[in-house]
Design a protein around this motif. Structure first.
Motif, PDB file in Angstrom:
ATOM      1  N   GLN A 118      -9.642  24.656-104.761  1.00  0.00           N
ATOM      2  CA  GLN A 118      -9.346  25.317-103.494  1.00  0.00           C
ATOM      3  C   GLN A 118      -9.925  24.558-102.303  1.00  0.00           C
ATOM      4  O   GLN A 118      -9.329  24.507-101.229  1.00  0.00           O
ATOM      5  CB  GLN A 118      -9.914  26.742-103.511  1.00  0.00           C
ATOM      6  CG  GLN A 118      -9.214  27.698-104.451  1.00  0.00           C
ATOM      7  CD  GLN A 118      -9.962  29.025-104.595  1.00  0.00           C
ATOM      8  OE1 GLN A 118     -11.017  29.227-103.974  1.00  0.00           O
ATOM      9  NE2 GLN A 118      -9.440  29.934-105.391  1.00  0.00           N
ATOM     10  N   ASP A 119     -11.092  23.948-102.516  1.00  0.00           N
ATOM     11  CA  ASP A 119     -11.769  23.255-101.421  1.00  0.00           C
ATOM     12  C   ASP A 119     -11.452  21.758-101.363  1.00  0.00           C
ATOM     13  O   ASP A 119     -12.066  21.021-100.588  1.00  0.00           O
ATOM     14  CB  ASP A 119     -13.284  23.443-101.550  1.00  0.00           C
ATOM     15  CG  ASP A 119     -13.725  24.854-101.185  1.00  0.00           C
ATOM     16  OD1 ASP A 119     -12.859  25.742-101.053  1.00  0.00           O
ATOM     17  OD2 ASP A 119     -14.938  25.079-101.034  1.00  0.00           O
TER      18      ASP A 119
ATOM     19  N   ARG B 266     -21.442  27.504-100.928  1.00  0.00           N
ATOM     20  CA  ARG B 266     -20.262  26.835-101.492  1.00  0.00           C
ATOM     21  C   ARG B 266     -20.137  25.413-100.955  1.00  0.00           C
ATOM     22  O   ARG B 266     -19.811  24.484-101.700  1.00  0.00           O
ATOM     23  CB  ARG B 266     -19.009  27.663-101.170  1.00  0.00           C
ATOM     24  CG  ARG B 266     -17.731  27.137-101.776  1.00  0.00           C
ATOM     25  CD  ARG B 266     -16.777  28.259-101.980  1.00  0.00           C
ATOM     26  NE  ARG B 266     -15.383  27.839-102.099  1.00  0.00           N
ATOM     27  CZ  ARG B 266     -14.412  28.628-102.573  1.00  0.00           C
ATOM     28  NH1 ARG B 266     -14.687  29.860-102.972  1.00  0.00           N
ATOM     29  NH2 ARG B 266     -13.175  28.195-102.646  1.00  0.00           N
TER      30      ARG B 266
END
Length: 349
Positions: free
Chosen positions: A285-286, A236
């Motif tokens: 989200q990141d 990720r």
């Protein structure tokens, strides 16, 4: 006055690793990809496999015929590398624009891979032609030795097969497909040239606990299998980094539910329907929405030496999107990948 919903506009994405299958299954799923993606690298592991340029041309015609009316989508075809593949046919198919890449499956590595490569010396003449003409080689990067644990097969493939191959043929342009480990991330990052990697929806989101903890969940089972959490975090991190060597390839792989939910279930996650929303949610989200266009729309074309799409899409953030849980086909239903959290980003234009 109501606040304006957040939006993102980016070049229309491409999917650099995709399975359509054939026949009724293909007709059921092709529109799911064409809705949001402009192009896709189409995998050749049909039964029988797509091994010659004429096979790829015929398969492309079947895909185009199955597209919904008005769809703007281009299939990018691949050939299935076997030990009998004719180098001249590969060259001719590439020069005619029929194929965009060749796919290497180690024999027995995944679905419909029995015709894959056992002896790499036998495919050396094909690889030499590909190196000469700059035709990319897409690799399913796992060894198939029964003495190697399934969770170690990607790392062992890098050491035992991929790195020696790239040292012998430094001009060969390679894509490590659907990477799942920190080992693969580190190996790609260390490469000076001619190595890229695709990353799937599921390997951004799930680790092996999602498949095995609390009961077996067959719709999360894919190959390469999801690994430990530390590996998911590394993969990720590579995706959201903006590094041009990493780009999106869904590996969306449709199987009917009865084939997944069986004593020997098929490997593959079907994510074409909600892939763009799921990836956007991950980047949100990141805190990496500024890197989303690179991953979805720019890095892949650059590696394949193709222009990025001029057309744009717009995503809007709002209430969770209600994607269908199942896609019907004449032979039964197939399950859409469930990320396990709400998807707030929808494509609105």
């Amino acid at each position: 006055m109501a606040a304006t919903a957040p939006t993102i506009t980016l070049r229309r994405p491409d999917d650099w690793h995709l399975h359509f299958r054939d026949g009724n299954m293909m007709k059921a799923v092709v529109g799911e990809t064409a809705r949001h993606f402009a192009r896709a690298i189409v995998m050749p592991n049909l039964v029988p496999p797509v091994v010659r340029g004429a096979d790829a041309a015929a398969y492309a015609e079947r895909i185009r015929a199955a597209l919904p009316e008005g769809a703007r989508f281009t299939p990018l075809m691949t050939l299935y590398l076997t030990e009998e593949t004719d180098p001249a046919d590969v060259r001719a198919a590439a020069e005619a624009g029929i194929i965009t890449a060749v796919k290497l499956y180690p024999a027995g590595a995944t679905t419909n891979s029995a015709s894959g490569v056992r002896d790499f010396k036998k495919v050396r003449p094909v690889l030499e032609v590909m190196e000469q003409i700059g035709l990319p080689l897409c690799i399913h990067g796992e060894v198939t030795d029964k003495d190697v644990d399934i969770f170690d097969r990607e790392a062992v493939f890098i050491d035992r097969t991929l790195d020696p191959l790239r040292r012998e043929m430094p001009g060969l342009r390679v894509i490590m497909e659907h990477i799942t480990t920190r080992d693969a991330v580190d190996y790609v990052r260390a490469a000076e040239r001619n190595l890229g990697a695709t990353i799937t929806v599921q390997h951004l989101i799930i680790n092996r606990n999602h498949i095995l903890a609390g009961g077996i969940r067959p719709h999360y089972y894919c190959l390469p299998v999801a690994k430990r959490e530390e590996h998911r975090v590394a993969v990720r991190g590579a995706a959201v980094s903006g590094d041009a060597r990493f780009f999106f390839g869904s590996d969306s792989a449709p199987h009917l539910d009865h084939a997944k939910e069986s004593a020997c279930g098929c490997a593959g996650c079907f994510s074409a329907t909600n892939a763009v929303s799921a990836v956007t949610e991950v980047f949100d989200q990141d805190g990496a929405l500024d890197k989303l266009e690179a991953f979805l729309s720019l890095n892949g074309p650059a590696y394949y030496r193709l222009p990025a799409n001029e057309e744009r899409i717009t995503l809007e953030k709002g209430e969770p999107v209600a994607y269908p849980a199942k896609i019907p086909t004449p032979e039964g239903e197939l399950t859409v990948f469930d990320p396990g959290f709400p998807l707030h980003w929808r494509v609105v234009g």
